[in-house]
Design a protein around this motif. Structure first.
Motif, PDB file in Angstrom:
ATOM      1  N   ALA A  97      -0.634   3.952  -2.047  1.00 12.23           N
ATOM      2  CA  ALA A  97      -2.068   4.197  -1.867  1.00 12.23           C
ATOM      3  C   ALA A  97      -2.366   5.619  -1.395  1.00 12.23           C
ATOM      4  O   ALA A  97      -3.237   6.303  -1.952  1.00 12.23           O
ATOM      5  CB  ALA A  97      -2.650   3.180  -0.887  1.00 12.23           C
ATOM      6  N   GLU A  98      -1.684   6.090  -0.376  1.00 17.53           N
ATOM      7  CA  GLU A  98      -1.995   7.418   0.155  1.00 17.53           C
ATOM      8  C   GLU A  98      -1.655   8.514  -0.852  1.00 17.53           C
ATOM      9  O   GLU A  98      -2.340   9.541  -0.932  1.00 17.53           O
ATOM     10  CB  GLU A  98      -1.256   7.656   1.473  1.00 17.53           C
ATOM     11  N   HIS A  99      -0.607   8.294  -1.652  1.00 15.63           N
ATOM     12  CA  HIS A  99      -0.226   9.294  -2.655  1.00 15.63           C
ATOM     13  C   HIS A  99      -1.249   9.343  -3.790  1.00 15.63           C
ATOM     14  O   HIS A  99      -1.563  10.421  -4.307  1.00 15.63           O
ATOM     15  CB  HIS A  99       1.162   8.979  -3.196  1.00 15.63           C
ATOM     16  N   ALA A 157      -4.455   8.421  -3.393  1.00 19.50           N
ATOM     17  CA  ALA A 157      -5.687   8.934  -2.783  1.00 19.50           C
ATOM     18  C   ALA A 157      -5.673  10.460  -2.703  1.00 19.50           C
ATOM     19  O   ALA A 157      -6.691  11.122  -2.936  1.00 19.50           O
ATOM     20  CB  ALA A 157      -5.874   8.336  -1.395  1.00 19.50           C
ATOM     21  N   ALA A 158      -4.522  11.031  -2.380  1.00 24.17           N
ATOM     22  CA  ALA A 158      -4.421  12.481  -2.235  1.00 24.17           C
ATOM     23  C   ALA A 158      -4.591  13.215  -3.563  1.00 24.17           C
ATOM     24  O   ALA A 158      -4.936  14.403  -3.591  1.00 24.17           O
ATOM     25  CB  ALA A 158      -3.079  12.845  -1.612  1.00 24.17           C
ATOM     26  N   GLU A 199     -11.808   5.053   2.297  1.00 23.13           N
ATOM     27  CA  GLU A 199     -10.733   4.079   2.117  1.00 23.13           C
ATOM     28  C   GLU A 199      -9.812   4.518   0.981  1.00 23.13           C
ATOM     29  O   GLU A 199     -10.286   5.016  -0.052  1.00 23.13           O
ATOM     30  CB  GLU A 199     -11.297   2.690   1.784  1.00 23.13           C
ATOM     31  N   PRO A 200      -8.508   4.317   1.149  1.00 21.94           N
ATOM     32  CA  PRO A 200      -7.596   4.603   0.039  1.00 21.94           C
ATOM     33  C   PRO A 200      -7.725   3.516  -1.017  1.00 21.94           C
ATOM     34  O   PRO A 200      -8.199   2.403  -0.729  1.00 21.94           O
ATOM     35  CB  PRO A 200      -6.213   4.574   0.697  1.00 21.94           C
ATOM     36  N   ASP A 214       0.815  -1.215   0.000  1.00 23.40           N
ATOM     37  CA  ASP A 214       0.000   0.000   0.000  1.00 23.40           C
ATOM     38  C   ASP A 214       0.850   1.266   0.000  1.00 23.40           C
ATOM     39  O   ASP A 214       0.344   2.359   0.316  1.00 23.40           O
ATOM     40  CB  ASP A 214      -0.948   0.005   1.198  1.00 23.40           C
ATOM     41  N   SER A 215       2.120   1.167  -0.358  1.00 22.65           N
ATOM     42  CA  SER A 215       3.000   2.338  -0.273  1.00 22.65           C
ATOM     43  C   SER A 215       2.566   3.472  -1.187  1.00 22.65           C
ATOM     44  O   SER A 215       2.797   4.646  -0.889  1.00 22.65           O
ATOM     45  CB  SER A 215       4.443   1.929  -0.600  1.00 22.65           C
ATOM     46  N   ARG A 253     -13.672   3.604  -6.190  1.00 25.94           N
ATOM     47  CA  ARG A 253     -13.288   4.168  -4.895  1.00 25.94           C
ATOM     48  C   ARG A 253     -14.366   3.882  -3.860  1.00 25.94           C
ATOM     49  O   ARG A 253     -15.564   3.877  -4.152  1.00 25.94           O
ATOM     50  CB  ARG A 253     -13.078   5.674  -5.025  1.00 25.94           C
TER      51      ARG A 253
END
Length: 581
Positions: free
Chosen positions: A94-96, A98-99, A172-173, A91-92, A168
C-alpha cells in the motif's frame, strides 16, 4: 489529458510470509528466478496496448550480494524491486503504491513470480475501468502448463490474477488487490468476471503450492497465440498423442474429483458462471458458496474417517495377536554394548525403511549397538533383511508412535536404561548425508544429563525428540523411568506432541536434570522462533548435522523448499558414494 488512474502490477517473489522466518536458500532463489525469467518477465514485457503501468516486485533483502545484483540488472527498465524482510501483510504494497500514485483512482493487479499473463491482459483490465469506487476484476479462464509440456485449460472463479479498481481517499493509502485473499474477494467488493480467451498461465512445478492439475487437456497452440513465454511446452504434439493425453487427463480428473469432491464442485461452479459470459456479482461477505459447503462436508468427513481409522487401528493392535520379537541380528551383542541407539521405525509396508537401515549401519560403524524397533500392524508380514554386526531389528505392534517403540524397548530390555549413553532416534530423518563425526563430537563433548540435537519453542520450549541422548543411566531413575512406564496410545498425533514430545522435556526439568541442544539457533544465525529442522535445515547441514527431515521432501507445505532439499540430498548421496568407493 492523462488517464484518471494509475495501474500497478504487484508480485511477491521472496516475500517473508511468517514472523521470524528464515530467509530462502540461495538454491531456492535461483530455482524461482528461472521461472521468473522464462515466464513472468517476458509475459509482462510483451504487453500490448496496456502500457503505462508499473510493476512492483517484493523481495527479501536477506540474500547474497550476487543475487541482488542479478535482480537489479534484470529490473532495469522492467520492474521496480522492493527490498525488505518485514513480514508480508495485506497492506505491504500500500505505501509503495501510494507514493507512486497521484490520480483519483488506482488499479492494482496481482501475479505470482512463476506465472504469466496473456499479451493483452493489462489492457483488458484497463478496459473494465469506469470510475468504480471499488471493484474486483477477474478473468476466470487460463491455462496450466505442466513440466511435461502438457497444456490444460481451466476456469477459476476469483482467480489469483485478480485486479482491484478503487477510488483514492484523502489521507488514506490504497487498499490494493492484496486487501484479501483472492478467493474471498467478494467479501470486500463487487466482483466482475470477464469472459475472454485464456488470460493467464500457471506454470506447475515441484515448488508450486497450487500444483493440482484440474483443467482439461487442450492443444498447446493457445500458448503461442496468447503468451510470450519460454517454458518448454510441447508446441506441436501429434493428434494421436494429444488424444491419448486428453483421455489420460479425463481419468486423472475423475480420480481427483472422486477423492476431493470440493474440486468437482469448484469446477462445476466455475463452468456455470463462465458460460454466462461477462457478469458482475455483488459484494457478499461470509455467505458460503456451493464449493464452501462441499469442502466443509469433505473436511468433516475426512476427519471422521481419520478418527475412525485411528480407533480401528488402535483396537486391532491392542487386541489382535502381533508377532513381536527379534526379526534379525544379534540382540545380545547390541544390548551388551555400553552405548546403544534405539531407532524407532514405522512403515505401512513389509520392508524396513532403507534410510533407517542406513542410519543404523552408520551408528554401528561408530561403535554403538543399534536396536531398530519396527512397528507394524498385525496384518503386515515384516520381511527379514541383512544387517551388519551391532544391529538388531525387533518387531512390535503399531501403537503410540515413536514414543511407544522407545517405551517398548525400555520395558522389554530394562538394562538399556542403565547404559552409559542411550540415543533415541527415529526414521523421520533422511541420511546420514555426511559422516557422523560432527554429530558424535558434539554428543561426546556434552556434559549434561540429556542432550538433544536441536530445541524448539513451539508449543513450549523443549528438546526435539527425533534425536536425543541420555547419559549416566538417567533413564533408569525418576522422573524419566515413570515417564516411559506411562507411555500409552493416545487419540491423535497432536496429542502425542503435547503429552510426550513436550512432556519429556518437562519431566527432565522436573527432575532437576541438565539438558542442552547440540546445535543452537544463535550458532546458526537463525531466529529462535524457527523450527531448525524445517526452516534451518540448510544451516544445520552446513554446520555438520548429517540428516534432513523426510517431511521436507513429502509435505505439501514445504513445496517451496523441496527442490533445494532434494538437490542437497542428491549431492550428499553422490559424495557418500564417492567416499565409499
Amino acid at each position: 489529458m492523462g488517464a484518471p488512474f494509475d495501474h500497478f502490477l504487484l508480485t511477491r517473489f521472496s516475500a517473508v510470509m511468517a514472523p521470524d522466518a528464515a530467509p530462502a536458500s540461495e538454491d531456492w532463489l535461483y530455482y524461482r528466478l528461472g521461472f521468473f525469467v522464462d515466464a513472468a518477465l517476458p509475459s509482462v514485457l510483451s504487453q500490448r496496448g496496456g502500457q503505462g503501468f508499473e510493476w512492483l516486485v517484493l523481495l527479501d533483502d536477506r540474500c547474497s550480494t550476487g543475487f541482488r545484483e542479478e535482480i537489479e540488472e534484470l529490473a532495469a527498465g522492467a520492474f521496480t524491486p522492493i527490498w525488505t524482510h518485514e513480514t508480508f501483510r495485506r497492506d505491504s504494497f500500500a505505501e509503495h503504491v501510494a507514493a507512486r500514485s497521484h490520480t483519483p483512482f488506482v488499479i492494482t493487479t496481482r501475479m505470482d513470480s512463476d506465472d504469466a499473463i496473456a499479451v493483452d491482459f493489462m489492457a483488458s483490465v484497463r478496459e473494465q475501468f469506469a470510475e468504480q469506487s471499488r471493484l474486483f476484476v477477474d478473468f476466470p479462464r487460463g491455462v496450466q502448463i505442466e513440466r511435461s509440456g502438457a497444456v490444460h485449460r481451466v476456469d477459476v472463479l476469483s482467480s489469483p490474477f485478480l485486479s482491484l479498481v478503487e477510488a483514492r481517499r484523502d489521507g488514506e493509502p490504497p487498499a490494493t488487490v492484496y486487501v484479501t485473499k483472492h478467493a474471498r474477494a467478494r467479501g470486500h467488493a463487487r466482483l466482475r468476471e470477464v469472459a475472454a480467451p485464456p488470460m493467464w498461465a500457471r506454470v506447475l512445478h515441484g515448488s508450486n503450492v497450487s500444483n493440482i492439475v484440474n483443467g482439461v487437456r487442450v492443444h498447446p497452440g493457445v500458448v503461442g497465440e496468447r503468451f510470450e513465454i519460454d517454458t518448454g511446452y510441447d508446441a506441436s504434439p501429434s493428434r494421436a498423442a494429444l488424444a491419448r493425453g486428453r483421455a489420460r487427463q479425463l481419468g486423472r480428473l475423475a480420480s481427483l474429483w472422486a477423492a476431493h469432491p470440493g474440486e468437482l464442485s469448484k469446477a462445476a461452479e466455475a463452468g456455470w458462471w463462465t458460460l454466462r459470459g461477462t457478469h458482475e456479482r455483488p459484494q457478499e461477505s461470509g455467505a458460503p458458496t456451493l464449493t464452501d459447503r462441499v469442502q466443509d462436508w469433505e473436511q468433516e468427513t475426512r476427519r471422521r474417517l481419520r478418527d475412525t481409522r485411528w480407533s480401528m487401528q488402535r483396537w486391532a493392535n491392542e487386541r489382535l495377536p502381533v508377532r513381536e520379537g527379534l526379526l534379525v541380528g544379534d540382540l545380545d551383542d547390541v544390548l551388551g554394548r555400553d552405548r546403544v541407539v534405539v531407532l524407532a521405525e514405522w512403515s505401512a509396508g513389509a520392508a524396513v525403511r532403507p534410510d533407517a537401515l542406513r542410519a543404523a549401519r552408520a551408528w554401528a560403524d561408530a561403535g554403538f549397538g543399534v536396536l531398530v524397533v519396527a512397528a507394524r500392524d498385525p496384518w503386515v508380514r515384516l520381511r527379514s533383511t541383512d544387517v551388519p554386526a551391532g544391529v538388531a531389528v525387533v518387531r512390535r505392534g503399531n501403537t503410540a508412535y515413536d514414543f511407544g517403540s522407545r517405551a517398548h524397548a525400555l520395558r522389554s530390555w530394562p538394562r538399556l536404561a542403565h547404559k552409559d549413553l542411550v540415543v533415541l532416534t527415529n526414521d523421520s530423518l533422511i541420511g546420514p548425508l555426511a559422516p557422523l563425526d560432527e554429530l558424535l563430537g558434539r554428543l561426546s563433548a556434552g556434559t549434561t544429563d540429556v542432550w538433544g540435537a536441536t530445541a524448539n519453542r513451539w508449543p513450549a520450549d523443549h528438546l526435539q525428540s527425533y534425536l536425543l541422548g541420555f547419559r549416566g543411566g538417567v533413564l533408569s531413575r525418576d522422573p524419566l523411568a515413570t515417564f516411559w512406564d506411562d507411555v500409552t496410545a493416545l487419540e491423535s498425533k497432536s496429542a502425542v506432541v503435547r503429552t510426550y514430545e513436550v512432556g519429556l522435556t518437562e519431566a527432565v526439568d522436573r527432575g532437576g536434570l541438565s539438558r542442552e541442544a547440540g546445535w543452537s539457533h544463535a550458532e546458526l544465525g537463525v531466529p529462535d522462533t524457527v523450527d531448525l529442522t524445517l526452516h534451518g535445515w540448510h544451516e544445520l547441514l552446513e554446520a555438520g548435522f548429517p540428516f534432513v527431515k523426510r517431511v521436507l521432501t513429502t509435505g505439501r507445505q514445504f513445496a517451496q523448499q523441496r527442490p533445494a532439499v532434494e538437490q542437497a540430498v542428491m549431492e550428499a548421496s553422490a559424495d557418500a558414494g564417492r567416499r565409499s568407493g
